[in-house]
Design a protein around this motif. Sequence first.
Motif, short mmCIF file in Angstrom:
data_model
loop_
_atom_site.label_atom_id
_atom_site.label_comp_id
_atom_site.label_asym_id
_atom_site.label_seq_id
_atom_site.Cartn_x
_atom_site.Cartn_y
_atom_site.Cartn_z
N UNK A 153 40.35 35.00 43.48
CA UNK A 153 39.02 34.99 42.65
C UNK A 153 38.26 36.34 43.57
N UNK A 154 37.75 37.07 42.84
CA UNK A 154 37.04 38.33 43.59
C UNK A 154 35.53 38.01 43.41
N UNK A 155 35.32 37.20 42.18
CA UNK A 155 33.82 37.16 42.07
C UNK A 155 33.57 35.73 41.46
N UNK A 156 32.59 35.11 41.97
CA UNK A 156 32.00 33.77 41.30
C UNK A 156 30.60 33.88 41.05
N UNK A 157 30.30 33.70 39.94
CA UNK A 157 28.76 33.73 39.62
C UNK A 157 28.37 32.40 39.27
N UNK A 158 27.08 32.27 38.47
CA UNK A 158 26.60 31.05 38.22
C UNK A 158 27.62 30.22 37.20
N UNK A 159 28.17 30.95 36.41
CA UNK A 159 28.92 30.50 35.11
C UNK A 159 30.30 31.14 34.88
N UNK A 160 30.60 32.44 35.42
CA UNK A 160 31.72 33.01 35.35
C UNK A 160 32.44 33.28 36.66
N UNK A 161 33.87 33.51 36.41
CA UNK A 161 34.63 33.87 37.46
C UNK A 161 35.34 35.00 37.07
N UNK A 162 35.97 35.96 38.20
CA UNK A 162 36.61 36.95 38.06
C UNK A 162 38.04 36.80 38.85
N UNK A 163 39.07 36.78 38.15
CA UNK A 163 40.34 36.65 39.20
C UNK A 163 40.96 38.31 39.02
N UNK A 164 41.70 38.44 40.21
CA UNK A 164 42.40 39.67 40.03
C UNK A 164 43.59 39.68 40.68
N UNK A 165 44.83 39.98 39.67
CA UNK A 165 46.06 40.09 40.09
C UNK A 165 46.58 41.56 40.29
N UNK A 166 46.84 42.08 41.48
CA UNK A 166 47.16 43.56 41.75
C UNK A 166 48.56 43.45 41.61
N UNK A 167 49.23 44.62 41.16
CA UNK A 167 50.61 45.04 40.83
C UNK A 167 50.78 46.68 40.56
N UNK A 168 51.77 47.02 40.58
CA UNK A 168 52.12 48.31 40.49
C UNK A 168 52.14 48.97 39.05
N UNK A 169 51.76 48.29 38.13
CA UNK A 169 51.85 48.55 36.49
C UNK A 169 51.10 49.82 36.28
N UNK A 170 51.39 50.59 35.19
CA UNK A 170 50.73 51.92 34.94
C UNK A 170 49.29 51.50 34.12
N UNK A 171 49.38 50.18 33.61
CA UNK A 171 48.01 49.83 32.63
C UNK A 171 47.51 48.58 33.43
N UNK A 172 46.34 48.26 33.15
CA UNK A 172 45.86 47.03 33.70
C UNK A 172 45.28 46.25 32.67
N UNK A 173 45.43 44.89 32.28
CA UNK A 173 44.95 43.91 31.58
C UNK A 173 43.78 43.29 31.76
N UNK A 174 42.60 42.97 31.20
CA UNK A 174 41.48 42.33 31.22
C UNK A 174 41.53 41.40 30.08
N UNK A 175 41.61 40.16 30.61
CA UNK A 175 41.68 39.06 29.73
C UNK A 175 40.48 38.23 29.76
#
Length: 450
Positions: free
Chosen positions: A2-24
């Motif tokens: 978890x790289x951000x925790x707000x009042x109602x939302x959280x942001x997780x991050x899984x870092x890897x060596x892929x060419x593209x990145x997914x935001x889910x």
Amino acid sequence: MIIFEGEELLLHFHEAASDYIIISFASADQTEHAYDRYFLQPIAEKYHLSCLGITTKIDNFYQHSDMHHIIPLCNEITQHYKKIIIIGLSMGAYAALKFSAALHANIVFAMGARYTLDVMVAPVCGIMQRTIDRLDPYSIQETTIFPHEVSGKLYIAHDIYKGILGYNDIDHRHANKIMENLPNSVLVPVPFAHHLVVNSLKGSEEFKSILDMLVTEEDHLVIAQVAKIRRYHIHNIYSKILILKDRYPLLVYKLLLSKSLSQVKNNHIVYDDNERNLTLIYQLFIRGYVKESRSLLRSCLLRGLLQCSLYEANQMNENAGHGFRLLSDQLDYLVAHSGYLLVFDAVQKKITTTRFLKGESHQLPLRIYNNQLVCLWKEMVFSLKYMGSEIALMPLHSEVQANNVLSIEQQDQTAIIYTPEHKFCFRVDLDGNGDFYRIEPREWEKFAIV
């Protein structure tokens, strides 16, 4: 992480060596898992894909100021990747579209997407209402997704089936609005998937193959891959069966006993639905497909014994039909309209019902022999003797067979079970509760002789 925790939302991050990145974006009703998992996490970790997962502590359709912090954080990370793919389901699909431009998306894959929370634009459901109740009138109007808010190629995965009145009506209305109003929208049909489209595309291997097609941005490849997965996905097959079984029982029968279904992964989900199987058996019988009805019941019983596929069980039954068959194989069973097999319970000493086709040792299926109600135990045939609150077994050809033997009356291939002198008849309700009642049976209370 978890790289951000707000009042109602959280942001997780899984870092890897892929060419593209997914935001889910997580769907609704996942708030209890907001801290410990995010949408598509297993796939990101298994295939070493970079992924930013946004989760919610409350079902808010991402209508919260926390997004003003999350969006810049995401953009700071995603600028180092060749492509940005945003994926969401239902509430998450809405957010994937709504914030696609702000997140500089190249590709959006939205499953069961919503277009707005404004009831003046499109209908809403209960989960959406939770958010509406928290918003002021202006904010509700602003929930509509406008063309300038989207970017990239928008793949709208939607259940297009309309064969039943009212089927997925809200989904159809929102999908139509999206296709009409948002640029670069491509419809990806997923028939029989219902609202939770992802259920028909589940599996890390399967979904990774969709990602591989999304990266190409070739519409026909994406559509073809989704169609291929959906067609052979057990959840989708099961949904199709549930939708079509009452209208096309013969078609569903052929599917259940097909060789192709026997080769589908996790087919036990379909095979082990005894409620549906027994209901289908009854429906086949009363529509005149007597042979098919008997074939399916005997295949289900043999599968319960050998744990094989229905296809293999049917093959064994058909081969047995060309040679010598035991008496026990020739006696018909009784199936209630509500999808229950009638049995004699030796412990309770009464007629009862079951959907457990493997069979308990003390539950003996009721059969018919020469218009008599019988059951088999240790290769012997017994008739049933009515004794008020209890029923006893006695040898079929016993000289003691007097007036208290339960009788069977056949009417147009169906049967009614009567006590002596037709004082009471046995019937089964929708919940499987059966007993003798002092009334005439109605049409739907008769039993199929299968």
